[in-house]
Scaffold this motif. Sequence first.
Motif, PDB file in Angstrom:
ATOM      1  N   VAL A 230      28.088  42.990  43.685  1.00  0.00           N
ATOM      2  CA  VAL A 230      28.463  43.334  42.059  1.00  0.00           C
ATOM      3  C   VAL A 230      29.695  42.477  41.590  1.00  0.00           C
ATOM      4  N   ILE A 231      30.641  42.527  41.884  1.00  0.00           N
ATOM      5  CA  ILE A 231      31.851  41.814  41.632  1.00  0.00           C
ATOM      6  C   ILE A 231      32.063  40.668  42.416  1.00  0.00           C
ATOM      7  N   PRO A 232      31.901  39.247  42.059  1.00  0.00           N
ATOM      8  CA  PRO A 232      32.044  38.404  42.839  1.00  0.00           C
ATOM      9  C   PRO A 232      33.373  37.776  43.355  1.00  0.00           C
ATOM     10  N   TYR A 233      33.591  37.925  44.631  1.00  0.00           N
ATOM     11  CA  TYR A 233      35.051  37.582  45.225  1.00  0.00           C
ATOM     12  C   TYR A 233      35.591  36.225  44.616  1.00  0.00           C
ATOM     13  N   GLY A 234      34.666  35.276  44.590  1.00  0.00           N
ATOM     14  CA  GLY A 234      34.999  34.044  44.201  1.00  0.00           C
ATOM     15  C   GLY A 234      35.104  33.777  42.636  1.00  0.00           C
ATOM     16  N   GLY A 235      34.868  34.723  41.782  1.00  0.00           N
ATOM     17  CA  GLY A 235      34.795  34.990  40.521  1.00  0.00           C
ATOM     18  C   GLY A 235      33.675  34.484  39.736  1.00  0.00           C
ATOM     19  N   GLY A 236      33.160  34.656  38.504  1.00  0.00           N
ATOM     20  CA  GLY A 236      32.055  34.290  37.589  1.00  0.00           C
ATOM     21  C   GLY A 236      31.601  35.562  36.876  1.00  0.00           C
ATOM     22  N   PRO A 237      30.507  35.262  36.362  1.00  0.00           N
ATOM     23  CA  PRO A 237      29.921  36.456  35.361  1.00  0.00           C
ATOM     24  C   PRO A 237      29.290  37.569  36.344  1.00  0.00           C
ATOM     25  N   ALA A 238      29.627  38.777  35.808  1.00  0.00           N
ATOM     26  CA  ALA A 238      28.865  39.935  36.474  1.00  0.00           C
ATOM     27  C   ALA A 238      29.088  41.123  35.494  1.00  0.00           C
ATOM     28  N   VAL A 239      28.244  42.042  35.456  1.00  0.00           N
ATOM     29  CA  VAL A 239      28.200  43.171  34.851  1.00  0.00           C
ATOM     30  C   VAL A 239      28.874  43.048  33.158  1.00  0.00           C
ATOM     31  N   GLY A 240      28.375  41.960  32.615  1.00  0.00           N
ATOM     32  CA  GLY A 240      28.741  41.972  31.316  1.00  0.00           C
ATOM     33  C   GLY A 240      30.154  41.259  30.991  1.00  0.00           C
ATOM     34  N   ASN A 241      30.686  40.623  32.136  1.00  0.00           N
ATOM     35  CA  ASN A 241      32.177  40.384  32.067  1.00  0.00           C
ATOM     36  C   ASN A 241      32.437  38.940  32.938  1.00  0.00           C
ATOM     37  N   VAL A 242      33.081  38.532  32.935  1.00  0.00           N
ATOM     38  CA  VAL A 242      33.532  37.130  33.683  1.00  0.00           C
ATOM     39  C   VAL A 242      34.937  37.346  34.472  1.00  0.00           C
ATOM     40  N   PHE A 243      34.693  37.472  35.911  1.00  0.00           N
ATOM     41  CA  PHE A 243      35.927  37.666  36.817  1.00  0.00           C
ATOM     42  C   PHE A 243      36.667  36.628  37.144  1.00  0.00           C
ATOM     43  N   LEU A 244      37.946  36.696  37.275  1.00  0.00           N
ATOM     44  CA  LEU A 244      38.775  35.627  37.952  1.00  0.00           C
ATOM     45  C   LEU A 244      38.418  35.471  39.618  1.00  0.00           C
ATOM     46  N   PRO A 245      38.530  34.348  40.143  1.00  0.00           N
ATOM     47  CA  PRO A 245      38.616  34.408  41.754  1.00  0.00           C
ATOM     48  C   PRO A 245      39.652  35.325  42.034  1.00  0.00           C
ATOM     49  N   ALA A 246      39.241  36.554  43.172  1.00  0.00           N
ATOM     50  CA  ALA A 246      40.340  37.118  43.857  1.00  0.00           C
ATOM     51  C   ALA A 246      41.564  36.820  44.127  1.00  0.00           C
ATOM     52  N   GLU A 247      41.796  35.583  44.821  1.00  0.00           N
ATOM     53  CA  GLU A 247      43.011  35.019  45.427  1.00  0.00           C
ATOM     54  C   GLU A 247      43.721  34.340  44.181  1.00  0.00           C
ATOM     55  N   PHE A 248      42.939  33.948  43.300  1.00  0.00           N
ATOM     56  CA  PHE A 248      43.793  33.128  42.140  1.00  0.00           C
ATOM     57  C   PHE A 248      44.154  34.386  41.447  1.00  0.00           C
ATOM     58  N   ALA A 249      43.697  35.361  41.121  1.00  0.00           N
ATOM     59  CA  ALA A 249      44.177  36.627  40.344  1.00  0.00           C
ATOM     60  C   ALA A 249      45.275  37.201  41.101  1.00  0.00           C
ATOM     61  N   ILE A 250      45.354  37.405  42.282  1.00  0.00           N
ATOM     62  CA  ILE A 250      46.566  38.088  43.068  1.00  0.00           C
ATOM     63  C   ILE A 250      47.758  37.388  42.874  1.00  0.00           C
ATOM     64  N   HIS A 251      47.352  35.766  43.022  1.00  0.00           N
ATOM     65  CA  HIS A 251      48.643  34.886  42.911  1.00  0.00           C
ATOM     66  C   HIS A 251      49.108  34.852  41.442  1.00  0.00           C
ATOM     67  N   GLN A 252      48.350  35.259  40.299  1.00  0.00           N
ATOM     68  CA  GLN A 252      48.927  35.183  38.930  1.00  0.00           C
ATOM     69  C   GLN A 252      49.823  36.569  38.903  1.00  0.00           C
ATOM     70  N   VAL A 253      49.435  37.709  39.480  1.00  0.00           N
ATOM     71  CA  VAL A 253      50.118  38.911  39.742  1.00  0.00           C
ATOM     72  C   VAL A 253      51.348  38.723  39.974  1.00  0.00           C
TER      73      VAL A 253
END
Length: 330
Positions: A230-253
Amino acid sequence: MLHLPEIPSFAVWSLRSLGLVAFLSISAVVAPDLHGQDLSGASDLSLVQAWSQEPDGWSYPVEVMVPPGPTPAGGHPVSILLHGNGGNGGSMMFLTSTWLEDHIRIAPTGYLNSWNLCGEASEAPDIAMLADLIDQLTAFDNVDANHIRMVGFSNGSGLVNQAFIELDHPGLDAFVGFVSQMNEPQYHAGAFHRPSGATFGPAPFCGYDEVVEPAQGRRYLNICNTNDNVIPYGGGPAVGNVFLPAEFAIHQVALQQGHIGPAVTGEPIDGTDLVEFSYLNGDIVLLQGNAVHAANQDQVDYADAFLAFEAGPVEPQADCPADLDLDGVV
Protein backbone atom coordinates in the motif's frame (compact mmCIF):
# COMPACT_ATOMS: atom_id res chain seq x y z
CA MET A 1 -0.05 -10.28 12.74
CA LEU A 2 -1.87 -6.94 13.00
CA HIS A 3 -3.77 -6.19 9.80
CA LEU A 4 -4.50 -2.55 9.24
CA PRO A 5 -7.91 -1.68 7.77
CA GLU A 6 -7.81 0.46 4.65
CA ILE A 7 -10.37 1.57 2.10
CA PRO A 8 -9.74 1.89 -1.64
CA SER A 9 -8.61 5.24 -2.95
CA PHE A 10 -11.67 5.74 -5.16
CA ALA A 11 -12.91 8.48 -2.82
CA VAL A 12 -9.54 10.18 -2.62
CA TRP A 13 -10.25 13.14 -4.83
CA SER A 14 -14.01 13.53 -4.22
CA LEU A 15 -14.54 17.15 -3.18
CA ARG A 16 -10.82 17.91 -3.39
CA SER A 17 -10.61 17.31 -7.13
CA LEU A 18 -13.59 19.59 -7.71
CA GLY A 19 -12.02 22.39 -5.69
CA LEU A 20 -15.16 22.72 -3.59
CA VAL A 21 -13.66 22.29 -0.17
CA ALA A 22 -13.06 25.48 1.76
CA PHE A 23 -11.62 25.37 5.22
CA LEU A 24 -13.75 27.23 7.72
CA SER A 25 -12.78 28.57 11.08
CA ILE A 26 -12.20 25.96 13.75
CA SER A 27 -14.33 25.94 16.84
CA ALA A 28 -13.92 23.68 19.82
CA VAL A 29 -15.90 23.10 22.95
CA VAL A 30 -13.99 24.51 25.90
CA ALA A 31 -13.53 21.79 28.48
CA PRO A 32 -14.32 22.57 32.10
CA ASP A 33 -11.58 22.76 34.72
CA LEU A 34 -10.83 19.10 35.45
CA HIS A 35 -8.04 19.51 37.99
CA GLY A 36 -8.66 17.34 41.03
CA GLN A 37 -10.40 14.65 38.97
CA ASP A 38 -9.31 11.32 37.56
CA LEU A 39 -9.94 10.33 33.96
CA SER A 40 -12.23 7.31 34.09
CA GLY A 41 -13.95 7.02 30.71
CA ALA A 42 -14.96 8.59 27.42
CA SER A 43 -17.67 10.70 29.04
CA ASP A 44 -14.94 12.73 30.74
CA LEU A 45 -13.77 14.07 27.34
CA SER A 46 -15.42 16.35 24.79
CA LEU A 47 -13.97 16.41 21.28
CA VAL A 48 -16.13 18.73 19.20
CA GLN A 49 -14.89 20.66 16.17
CA ALA A 50 -16.64 22.58 13.38
CA TRP A 51 -15.41 22.97 9.79
CA SER A 52 -16.66 23.13 6.19
CA GLN A 53 -18.11 19.61 6.11
CA GLU A 54 -19.74 19.98 9.56
CA PRO A 55 -20.39 23.70 10.11
CA ASP A 56 -22.70 23.01 13.06
CA GLY A 57 -20.05 20.95 14.81
CA TRP A 58 -19.19 17.27 15.02
CA SER A 59 -18.16 15.23 18.04
CA TYR A 60 -15.33 12.74 17.53
CA PRO A 61 -16.28 9.38 19.05
CA VAL A 62 -13.60 8.28 21.50
CA GLU A 63 -12.82 5.21 23.56
CA VAL A 64 -10.85 5.29 26.80
CA MET A 65 -9.17 2.50 28.74
CA VAL A 66 -7.53 3.20 32.12
CA PRO A 67 -5.22 0.52 33.58
CA PRO A 68 -6.74 -1.24 36.58
CA GLY A 69 -5.24 -0.89 40.03
CA PRO A 70 -3.69 2.03 41.85
CA THR A 71 -2.41 5.05 39.99
CA PRO A 72 1.39 5.32 40.05
CA ALA A 73 3.03 8.39 41.50
CA GLY A 74 2.90 11.04 38.82
CA GLY A 75 0.04 9.36 36.94
CA HIS A 76 -0.19 6.95 34.02
CA PRO A 77 1.51 7.66 30.70
CA VAL A 78 -0.99 8.09 27.88
CA SER A 79 -1.05 6.67 24.36
CA ILE A 80 -3.34 8.36 21.83
CA LEU A 81 -4.18 5.70 19.24
CA LEU A 82 -4.95 6.67 15.64
CA HIS A 83 -6.57 4.10 13.34
CA GLY A 84 -6.01 3.39 9.67
CA ASN A 85 -8.35 4.50 6.89
CA GLY A 86 -11.66 2.69 7.29
CA GLY A 87 -10.92 1.78 10.90
CA ASN A 88 -12.14 3.24 14.17
CA GLY A 89 -11.14 3.74 17.77
CA GLY A 90 -12.50 0.34 18.75
CA SER A 91 -10.21 -1.41 16.27
CA MET A 92 -7.21 0.37 17.78
CA MET A 93 -8.24 -0.67 21.27
CA PHE A 94 -8.35 -4.27 20.05
CA LEU A 95 -4.99 -4.06 18.25
CA THR A 96 -3.28 -2.70 21.37
CA SER A 97 -5.06 -4.91 23.90
CA THR A 98 -1.95 -7.04 24.61
CA TRP A 99 0.55 -4.20 25.00
CA LEU A 100 0.72 -0.65 26.34
CA GLU A 101 -0.63 -2.20 29.53
CA ASP A 102 0.74 0.58 31.74
CA HIS A 103 -0.73 3.32 29.54
CA ILE A 104 -4.07 5.04 29.56
CA ARG A 105 -5.23 4.36 26.00
CA ILE A 106 -7.27 6.99 24.16
CA ALA A 107 -8.68 6.01 20.76
CA PRO A 108 -10.71 8.60 18.82
CA THR A 109 -12.46 7.82 15.55
CA GLY A 110 -11.83 10.18 12.65
CA TYR A 111 -14.45 11.79 10.45
CA LEU A 112 -15.50 9.38 7.67
CA ASN A 113 -13.32 6.84 9.49
CA SER A 114 -10.31 8.71 8.17
CA TRP A 115 -7.79 11.40 9.09
CA ASN A 116 -7.35 14.60 7.13
CA LEU A 117 -4.20 14.22 5.05
CA CYS A 118 -3.53 14.87 1.39
CA GLY A 119 -5.49 12.29 -0.57
CA GLU A 120 -8.22 11.68 2.04
CA ALA A 121 -11.90 12.61 1.87
CA SER A 122 -11.99 14.09 5.37
CA GLU A 123 -11.30 17.80 5.77
CA ALA A 124 -11.70 17.67 9.55
CA PRO A 125 -9.36 19.76 11.75
CA ASP A 126 -7.74 16.68 13.30
CA ILE A 127 -4.65 18.51 14.55
CA ALA A 128 -6.86 21.00 16.40
CA MET A 129 -8.77 18.06 17.89
CA LEU A 130 -5.53 16.45 19.09
CA ALA A 131 -4.32 19.71 20.61
CA ASP A 132 -7.61 20.08 22.46
CA LEU A 133 -7.51 16.45 23.60
CA ILE A 134 -4.00 16.85 25.01
CA ASP A 135 -5.02 20.00 26.87
CA GLN A 136 -7.94 18.12 28.42
CA LEU A 137 -5.81 15.10 29.34
CA THR A 138 -3.19 17.11 31.18
CA ALA A 139 -5.81 18.40 33.60
CA PHE A 140 -6.57 14.95 35.06
CA ASP A 141 -4.77 13.86 38.23
CA ASN A 142 -4.18 10.26 37.07
CA VAL A 143 -2.48 11.37 33.81
CA ASP A 144 1.28 11.76 33.57
CA ALA A 145 1.29 15.05 31.70
CA ASN A 146 4.97 14.61 30.80
CA HIS A 147 4.53 11.28 28.99
CA ILE A 148 1.85 11.63 26.31
CA ARG A 149 2.52 9.45 23.27
CA MET A 150 0.95 8.99 19.85
CA VAL A 151 0.64 5.65 18.06
CA GLY A 152 -0.80 5.38 14.56
CA PHE A 153 -1.33 2.76 11.86
CA SER A 154 -1.21 3.66 8.15
CA ASN A 155 -3.44 6.73 7.70
CA GLY A 156 -3.17 7.17 11.48
CA SER A 157 0.62 7.05 11.17
CA GLY A 158 0.34 9.91 8.70
CA LEU A 159 -1.50 11.92 11.35
CA VAL A 160 1.15 10.96 13.91
CA ASN A 161 3.72 12.43 11.51
CA GLN A 162 1.70 15.63 11.15
CA ALA A 163 1.31 15.87 14.94
CA PHE A 164 5.10 15.51 15.24
CA ILE A 165 5.44 18.44 12.85
CA GLU A 166 2.76 20.75 14.23
CA LEU A 167 2.11 20.08 17.91
CA ASP A 168 4.55 21.57 20.39
CA HIS A 169 2.97 20.60 23.71
CA PRO A 170 5.87 19.87 26.12
CA GLY A 171 4.19 16.68 27.37
CA LEU A 172 4.34 15.03 23.94
CA ASP A 173 7.47 12.93 24.27
CA ALA A 174 7.14 10.01 21.81
CA PHE A 175 5.64 9.21 18.41
CA VAL A 176 5.21 5.76 16.85
CA GLY A 177 3.96 5.26 13.31
CA PHE A 178 3.31 1.88 11.70
CA VAL A 179 3.45 1.46 7.89
CA SER A 180 3.45 5.07 6.76
CA GLN A 181 6.48 7.29 6.61
CA MET A 182 6.51 11.04 5.95
CA ASN A 183 4.96 12.16 2.69
CA GLU A 184 6.08 14.92 0.32
CA PRO A 185 3.47 17.49 1.42
CA GLN A 186 4.77 17.08 4.99
CA TYR A 187 8.43 17.43 3.99
CA HIS A 188 9.65 19.18 0.85
CA ALA A 189 12.09 21.90 -0.21
CA GLY A 190 14.30 20.96 2.74
CA ALA A 191 11.70 21.74 5.43
CA PHE A 192 8.67 20.36 7.26
CA HIS A 193 5.29 21.88 6.37
CA ARG A 194 1.69 22.25 7.43
CA PRO A 195 -1.30 23.58 5.45
CA SER A 196 -2.08 27.25 5.97
CA GLY A 197 -5.72 26.71 4.93
CA ALA A 198 -7.65 24.37 2.68
CA THR A 199 -6.00 21.17 1.45
CA PHE A 200 -6.86 19.74 -1.95
CA GLY A 201 -5.14 17.57 -4.52
CA PRO A 202 -4.55 20.00 -7.41
CA ALA A 203 -2.70 22.51 -5.20
CA PRO A 204 1.09 22.25 -5.00
CA PHE A 205 1.84 19.74 -2.25
CA CYS A 206 -1.91 19.64 -1.49
CA GLY A 207 -1.73 23.07 0.13
CA TYR A 208 0.93 22.16 2.69
CA ASP A 209 2.63 25.51 2.17
CA GLU A 210 3.70 26.79 5.60
CA VAL A 211 7.15 25.92 6.95
CA VAL A 212 7.20 24.53 10.50
CA GLU A 213 10.13 23.75 12.79
CA PRO A 214 9.04 20.77 14.95
CA ALA A 215 9.69 20.92 18.68
CA GLN A 216 12.95 19.44 19.93
CA GLY A 217 13.53 16.59 22.37
CA ARG A 218 11.09 14.09 20.87
CA ARG A 219 11.44 10.33 20.47
CA TYR A 220 10.23 9.03 17.12
CA LEU A 221 9.82 5.48 15.81
CA ASN A 222 8.70 4.67 12.28
CA ILE A 223 7.99 1.02 11.38
CA CYS A 224 7.90 0.29 7.65
CA ASN A 225 7.99 -2.85 5.51
CA THR A 226 10.00 -3.33 2.34
CA ASN A 227 7.19 -5.42 0.83
CA ASP A 228 4.35 -3.05 1.82
CA ASN A 229 1.73 -3.27 -0.94
CA VAL A 230 0.00 0.00 0.00
CA ILE A 231 2.68 2.51 1.06
CA PRO A 232 5.93 2.00 -0.92
CA TYR A 233 9.00 1.66 1.31
CA GLY A 234 11.12 3.27 -1.39
CA GLY A 235 8.75 6.20 -1.79
CA GLY A 236 6.46 7.26 -4.61
CA PRO A 237 2.76 7.82 -5.31
CA ALA A 238 0.13 5.85 -3.39
CA VAL A 239 -3.40 6.37 -1.98
CA GLY A 240 -3.69 9.86 -3.46
CA ASN A 241 -0.39 11.05 -1.99
CA VAL A 242 3.35 10.90 -2.68
CA PHE A 243 5.60 9.35 -0.05
CA LEU A 244 9.26 9.91 0.72
CA PRO A 245 11.62 6.93 0.78
CA ALA A 246 11.45 5.61 4.35
CA GLU A 247 15.21 5.78 4.95
CA PHE A 248 15.42 9.32 3.57
CA ALA A 249 12.45 10.39 5.71
CA ILE A 250 13.92 9.11 8.98
CA HIS A 251 17.21 10.86 8.22
CA GLN A 252 15.38 14.18 7.85
CA VAL A 253 13.63 13.66 11.20
CA ALA A 254 16.97 12.79 12.82
CA LEU A 255 18.69 15.86 11.35
CA GLN A 256 15.91 18.11 12.61
CA GLN A 257 16.18 16.59 16.08
CA GLY A 258 19.94 17.12 16.28
CA HIS A 259 21.75 14.40 14.34
CA ILE A 260 24.83 15.62 12.49
CA GLY A 261 26.10 13.72 9.51
CA PRO A 262 24.98 11.30 6.82
CA ALA A 263 22.31 8.62 7.04
CA VAL A 264 23.21 5.61 9.17
CA THR A 265 23.46 2.02 7.97
CA GLY A 266 20.77 -0.37 9.14
CA GLU A 267 21.74 -3.04 11.67
CA PRO A 268 19.95 -6.42 11.72
CA ILE A 269 18.35 -7.35 15.06
CA ASP A 270 19.38 -10.85 16.10
CA GLY A 271 16.61 -13.43 16.14
CA THR A 272 14.28 -11.36 13.97
CA ASP A 273 13.90 -10.28 10.36
CA LEU A 274 14.06 -6.63 11.45
CA VAL A 275 16.68 -4.03 10.55
CA GLU A 276 17.17 -1.02 12.82
CA PHE A 277 18.24 2.41 11.57
CA SER A 278 19.01 4.18 14.84
CA TYR A 279 19.88 7.83 15.43
CA LEU A 280 20.59 9.89 18.53
CA ASN A 281 21.16 6.90 20.84
CA GLY A 282 17.92 5.24 19.80
CA ASP A 283 15.66 8.27 20.14
CA ILE A 284 14.97 8.38 16.39
CA VAL A 285 14.52 4.98 14.74
CA LEU A 286 13.34 3.44 11.49
CA LEU A 287 12.48 -0.22 11.98
CA GLN A 288 12.50 -2.07 8.68
CA GLY A 289 10.55 -5.30 8.31
CA ASN A 290 8.68 -7.40 5.75
CA ALA A 291 5.15 -7.75 7.18
CA VAL A 292 3.43 -6.18 4.12
CA HIS A 293 0.88 -3.52 5.16
CA ALA A 294 0.63 -4.86 8.69
CA ALA A 295 2.76 -5.45 11.79
CA ASN A 296 4.20 -8.65 13.23
CA GLN A 297 4.85 -9.49 16.87
CA ASP A 298 8.53 -8.51 16.78
CA GLN A 299 7.57 -5.04 15.55
CA VAL A 300 4.89 -4.67 18.21
CA ASP A 301 7.32 -5.80 20.92
CA TYR A 302 9.87 -3.24 19.73
CA ALA A 303 7.26 -0.47 19.81
CA ASP A 304 6.11 -1.52 23.28
CA ALA A 305 9.68 -1.40 24.59
CA PHE A 306 10.26 1.95 22.86
CA LEU A 307 7.29 3.49 24.64
CA ALA A 308 8.24 1.93 27.98
CA PHE A 309 11.40 4.04 27.98
CA GLU A 310 11.53 6.88 30.46
CA ALA A 311 14.44 9.27 30.68
CA GLY A 312 16.38 9.10 33.91
CA PRO A 313 17.36 12.08 36.05
CA VAL A 314 19.84 14.51 34.61
CA GLU A 315 23.28 13.78 36.00
CA PRO A 316 24.99 16.80 37.61
CA GLN A 317 28.10 18.02 35.82
CA ALA A 318 31.20 19.31 37.58
CA ASP A 319 32.39 22.78 36.57
CA CYS A 320 35.96 21.77 37.26
CA PRO A 321 37.79 18.44 37.80
CA ALA A 322 38.51 19.20 41.43
CA ASP A 323 34.82 19.18 42.38
CA LEU A 324 34.90 15.44 43.07
CA ASP A 325 31.59 15.18 44.93
CA LEU A 326 29.74 17.49 42.48
CA ASP A 327 28.47 19.74 45.26
CA GLY A 328 29.65 22.94 43.57
CA VAL A 329 32.31 23.52 46.20
CA VAL A 330 36.05 22.92 45.79
